[in-house]
Design a protein around this motif. Structure first.
Motif, PDB file in Angstrom:
ATOM      1  N   THR A 102      10.488 -11.358  -3.565  1.00  0.00           N
ATOM      2  CA  THR A 102      10.385  -9.975  -3.967  1.00  0.00           C
ATOM      3  C   THR A 102       8.479  -9.001  -3.413  1.00  0.00           C
ATOM      4  O   THR A 102       8.429  -7.980  -4.384  1.00  0.00           O
ATOM      5  N   CYS A 103       8.070 -10.238  -2.958  1.00  0.00           N
ATOM      6  CA  CYS A 103       6.774  -9.509  -2.835  1.00  0.00           C
ATOM      7  C   CYS A 103       6.298  -8.591  -2.833  1.00  0.00           C
ATOM      8  O   CYS A 103       6.044  -8.360  -1.940  1.00  0.00           O
ATOM      9  N   GLU A 104       5.607  -7.502  -3.186  1.00  0.00           N
ATOM     10  CA  GLU A 104       5.653  -6.150  -3.110  1.00  0.00           C
ATOM     11  C   GLU A 104       4.660  -5.657  -1.947  1.00  0.00           C
ATOM     12  O   GLU A 104       5.090  -4.400  -0.850  1.00  0.00           O
ATOM     13  N   GLU A 105       3.712  -6.187  -1.868  1.00  0.00           N
ATOM     14  CA  GLU A 105       3.261  -6.227  -0.965  1.00  0.00           C
ATOM     15  C   GLU A 105       3.784  -6.605   0.496  1.00  0.00           C
ATOM     16  O   GLU A 105       3.326  -6.388   1.672  1.00  0.00           O
ATOM     17  N   LEU A 106       5.052  -6.757   0.882  1.00  0.00           N
ATOM     18  CA  LEU A 106       5.353  -7.596   2.120  1.00  0.00           C
ATOM     19  C   LEU A 106       6.418  -6.881   2.580  1.00  0.00           C
ATOM     20  O   LEU A 106       6.755  -6.775   3.801  1.00  0.00           O
ATOM     21  N   SER A 107       6.779  -5.551   1.720  1.00  0.00           N
ATOM     22  CA  SER A 107       7.549  -4.919   1.773  1.00  0.00           C
ATOM     23  C   SER A 107       6.983  -3.955   3.195  1.00  0.00           C
ATOM     24  O   SER A 107       7.794  -3.423   3.609  1.00  0.00           O
ATOM     25  N   TYR A 108       5.820  -3.288   2.955  1.00  0.00           N
ATOM     26  CA  TYR A 108       5.489  -2.879   4.292  1.00  0.00           C
ATOM     27  C   TYR A 108       4.219  -2.739   4.540  1.00  0.00           C
ATOM     28  O   TYR A 108       3.560  -2.412   4.168  1.00  0.00           O
ATOM     29  N   PRO A 109       3.710  -4.805   5.027  1.00  0.00           N
ATOM     30  CA  PRO A 109       2.019  -5.102   4.849  1.00  0.00           C
ATOM     31  C   PRO A 109       1.300  -4.227   6.153  1.00  0.00           C
ATOM     32  O   PRO A 109       0.733  -4.401   6.222  1.00  0.00           O
ATOM     33  N   PHE A 110       1.601  -3.656   6.890  1.00  0.00           N
ATOM     34  CA  PHE A 110       0.804  -3.404   8.193  1.00  0.00           C
ATOM     35  C   PHE A 110      -0.015  -2.666   8.095  1.00  0.00           C
ATOM     36  O   PHE A 110      -1.305  -2.832   8.890  1.00  0.00           O
ATOM     37  N   LEU A 111      -0.356  -1.602   6.457  1.00  0.00           N
ATOM     38  CA  LEU A 111      -1.257  -1.177   6.662  1.00  0.00           C
ATOM     39  C   LEU A 111      -2.381  -2.230   5.380  1.00  0.00           C
ATOM     40  O   LEU A 111      -3.727  -1.891   6.521  1.00  0.00           O
ATOM     41  N   LYS A 112      -2.183  -2.170   5.186  1.00  0.00           N
ATOM     42  CA  LYS A 112      -2.929  -2.962   4.166  1.00  0.00           C
ATOM     43  C   LYS A 112      -3.613  -4.850   4.298  1.00  0.00           C
ATOM     44  O   LYS A 112      -3.983  -4.875   4.144  1.00  0.00           O
ATOM     45  N   ASN A 113      -2.613  -4.970   4.768  1.00  0.00           N
ATOM     46  CA  ASN A 113      -2.886  -6.376   5.107  1.00  0.00           C
ATOM     47  C   ASN A 113      -2.193  -7.070   7.146  1.00  0.00           C
ATOM     48  O   ASN A 113      -1.066  -7.607   6.690  1.00  0.00           O
ATOM     49  N   PRO A 114      -3.040  -5.834   7.623  1.00  0.00           N
ATOM     50  CA  PRO A 114      -2.125  -5.927   9.261  1.00  0.00           C
ATOM     51  C   PRO A 114      -2.053  -7.078   9.931  1.00  0.00           C
ATOM     52  O   PRO A 114      -1.513  -7.979  10.453  1.00  0.00           O
ATOM     53  N   ALA A 115      -3.209  -8.165   8.922  1.00  0.00           N
ATOM     54  CA  ALA A 115      -3.575  -9.628   9.843  1.00  0.00           C
ATOM     55  C   ALA A 115      -2.700 -10.742   9.177  1.00  0.00           C
ATOM     56  O   ALA A 115      -1.906 -11.356  10.291  1.00  0.00           O
ATOM     57  N   ILE A 116      -2.295 -10.591   7.851  1.00  0.00           N
ATOM     58  CA  ILE A 116      -1.343 -11.554   7.320  1.00  0.00           C
ATOM     59  C   ILE A 116       0.236 -11.594   8.022  1.00  0.00           C
ATOM     60  O   ILE A 116       0.396 -11.196   8.719  1.00  0.00           O
ATOM     61  N   ALA A 117       0.570 -10.026   8.039  1.00  0.00           N
ATOM     62  CA  ALA A 117       1.894  -9.342   8.668  1.00  0.00           C
ATOM     63  C   ALA A 117       1.296 -10.033  10.104  1.00  0.00           C
ATOM     64  O   ALA A 117       2.761 -10.017  10.205  1.00  0.00           O
ATOM     65  N   LYS A 118       0.951  -9.749  11.154  1.00  0.00           N
ATOM     66  CA  LYS A 118       0.838 -10.357  12.275  1.00  0.00           C
ATOM     67  C   LYS A 118       1.464 -11.355  12.451  1.00  0.00           C
ATOM     68  O   LYS A 118       2.166 -11.890  13.194  1.00  0.00           O
ATOM     69  N   GLU A 119       0.481 -12.312  11.501  1.00  0.00           N
ATOM     70  CA  GLU A 119       0.760 -13.845  11.497  1.00  0.00           C
ATOM     71  C   GLU A 119       2.445 -14.243  11.105  1.00  0.00           C
ATOM     72  O   GLU A 119       2.710 -15.104  12.199  1.00  0.00           O
ATOM     73  N   LEU A 120       2.580 -13.173   9.733  1.00  0.00           N
ATOM     74  CA  LEU A 120       4.264 -13.620   8.942  1.00  0.00           C
ATOM     75  C   LEU A 120       5.392 -13.757  10.466  1.00  0.00           C
ATOM     76  O   LEU A 120       6.075 -14.378  10.211  1.00  0.00           O
ATOM     77  N   ASP A 121       4.753 -12.219  11.184  1.00  0.00           N
ATOM     78  CA  ASP A 121       5.725 -12.133  11.991  1.00  0.00           C
ATOM     79  C   ASP A 121       5.738 -12.496  13.479  1.00  0.00           C
ATOM     80  O   ASP A 121       6.103 -12.963  13.479  1.00  0.00           O
ATOM     81  N   ARG A 122       4.607 -13.384  13.877  1.00  0.00           N
ATOM     82  CA  ARG A 122       4.887 -14.368  14.810  1.00  0.00           C
ATOM     83  C   ARG A 122       4.878 -15.292  14.382  1.00  0.00           C
ATOM     84  O   ARG A 122       5.519 -16.389  15.490  1.00  0.00           O
ATOM     85  N   ALA A 123       4.778 -15.953  13.453  1.00  0.00           N
ATOM     86  CA  ALA A 123       5.671 -17.575  12.873  1.00  0.00           C
ATOM     87  C   ALA A 123       7.142 -17.165  12.789  1.00  0.00           C
ATOM     88  O   ALA A 123       7.974 -17.787  13.632  1.00  0.00           O
ATOM     89  N   ALA A 124       7.313 -16.075  12.273  1.00  0.00           N
ATOM     90  CA  ALA A 124       9.069 -15.790  11.713  1.00  0.00           C
ATOM     91  C   ALA A 124       9.641 -15.615  13.627  1.00  0.00           C
ATOM     92  O   ALA A 124      10.578 -16.096  13.564  1.00  0.00           O
TER      93      ALA A 124
END
Lengths: 342, 342
Positions: A102-124
């Protein structure tokens, strides 16, 4: 056919609502629950969410639980901000489980949190699990439903989505979160320190823009008090005329210098005509209303649990609601909705 | 980055509307068009659909065209019935192209045409192409939009979707198709011989039931005339009081002996309050209205062309709208929406 082993990570009000719905589903087996609240740790998870005992105790040791139970999927509900929940998400994925959060920022993280988004996507991708952030908002009424409505359009000139809610029937923490009962001065202080704010407009606007192929210049947000014209009351509190009945938050996505994506969230006590209202100026024009609106807590739990088969069917990686198959409720055996043999 | 080579197969009113929208899209290149109408064969395809010349002639030899041009994707719009279009679909797939078709029975063929569905799915899987039947209805307003709305529900007790259309502003063939201007007796004869009937309720109801996990006992359909209470007129024809202004078709999906899925299509001249109206009795209840409704021809073309990236991204096989990622319009370069390198 074996059941999908799941863990509830976070047993606050939303996590408990998610769990109550998930506990009714065929094909799911709760093998654990995590919460840090000392009053919950050690309690039976079923009882803690208001149902019968299920023989699974709430633990505060997520690492040990994940290692011991090896869940297929974790329902995660601990926070709104990615920097806070990132270590939890990485730990869950490391155990080999898909995650719906339910983490709101995870719903579409590519704009506000691009570095974390990339890290999570790579890990997944590396671990071959799927990670999804969703809920009713962000995740459904102000983004995916808007995009879905554009599916019948040949031109889209602008998009406006309004969520107009009567907060009278919501729980007390929600009523406090929108500032009900405060003076205008108290409200502004709480806006300034970030206490009063829906998290998710950045994500919803970025998802809409990406879905349509629009390039965002920037996103502007304002948070204003909605003042009571007459005294209003809920089960929990009373608001005098001139005091704050709730919040009016706007998010505006600027595209090519124009305010083409406008989100408008009003939540206050005594709102006379609650609704979801989407207007797409385009060819054809779409003017869509959900009368009465969609109840936030119930619907967030719905969207989380209804997403389970779609996440199990997804390719690995950090997914968003617009990447997965069209949303829908599902009833009966989970296996009927999953393409792979469980 | 190369463009996706496409062919328009069928250049009737709907095919032409599809083509006009597709011709505006970046990343698509029309390499051919097929129609059997002798008045169209040999004409420039761009001109035939009302635009400038594009240097591609309409041919009636699909086989030769497909072999010569090797399209990536074919937009197909020649008929409503699977038994009629099956040979065309197989021939297109044999050439290695994905297919998006307006064939109503293809939108969810597993209930009414299970043998053909299996044959098409096997062929698509073997050749590794994707086949999709869609449009505004079936394919969107009375099925996928209904399912999408259930995405926020924890319980669904029944589903009702009404499509209430003012036919006054539609083209003459549509007005004739709904029986406008007939006497009630003439209308009943045309219902009896199958001329007046929306094709797609079986498919929409089956898709909703499958999406929710409900087992259908059967589907009942009725087609009744909507009689004019006062004289009404369109650009093309005039209807006296007591004559037929249009059609009222109902489809009812019986589940566990109860009418749990009700589709109601009203299309007539002079309809005062056209709209799409979805009511889901459940937890929460959803009451969704699209004011004014969604224009059929425009929206069918939208749904077809808007589905292109989702079909290009799909795994092979016979897909339906509920299997693909959530619908949405897309603008700008097609490549931005396609996961593989074109």
């Amino acid at each position: 056919m074996r059941r999908v082993k799941i863990v509830q990570y976070g047993v606050g009000p939303i996590g408990a609502e998610v769990a109550r719905y998930a506990l009714k589903k065929s094909g799911l087996q709760f093998v654990g629950a995590v919460d840090i609240d000392p009053k919950k740790v050690g309690k039976d998870f079923g009882e803690a969410v208001g149902g019968p005992k299920i023989g699974v105790s709430i633990t505060n040791d997520a690492k040990q639980l994940l290692a011991k139970t090896e869940p297929d999927l974790v329902l995660h509900s601990t926070g709104s901000y990615l920097k806070d929940v990132k270590p939890q998400l990485l730990e869950i994925m490391k155990s080999g489980a898909d995650v719906i959060s339910t983490c709101e920022e995870l719903s579409y993280p590519f704009l506000k949190n691009p570095a974390i988004a990339k890290e999570l996507d790579r890990a997944a991708g590396r671990i071959k699990v799927t990670l999804l952030g969703t809920g009713v908002n962000p995740g459904f009424v102000m983004d995916v439903l808007v995009l879905t409505a554009t599916g019948v359009c040949q031109e889209v000139r602008s998009v406006k989505s309004s969520r107009i809610q009567d907060a009278s029937c919501r729980r007390l923490p929600f009523q406090k979160k929108i500032g009900a009962g405060l003076t205008p001065e108290e409200f502004r202080l709480k806006v300034a320190d970030g206490t009063i704010k829906h998290v998710g407009f950045q994500e919803s606007i970025a998802m809409i823009a990406s879905g349509l192929g629009w390039k965002l210049d920037r996103i502007d947000e304002t948070v204003e008090p909605k003042l009571a014209e007459n005294p209003v009351a809920s089960e929990y509190l009373r608001v005098e005329a001139g005091q704050v009945a709730g919040v009016n938050q706007r998010g505006i996505g600027i595209v090519g210098g124009e305010p083409l994506i406008v989100l408008n969230l009003q939540a206050y006590l005594g709102c006379p005509d609650p609704r979801e209202w989407i207007v797409i100026e385009g060819r054809p024009k779409i003017d869509l209303t959900v009368k009465g609106g969609v109840h936030g807590d119930i619907a967030t739990a719905s969207v989380i649990v209804n997403s389970i088969p779609r996440v199990l069917n997804s390719r690995p990686g950090l997914m968003t609601m617009k990447d997965l198959s069209a949303p829908s409720a599902w009833f009966g055996e989970l296996q009927n909705f999953v393409q792979r043999k469980l």
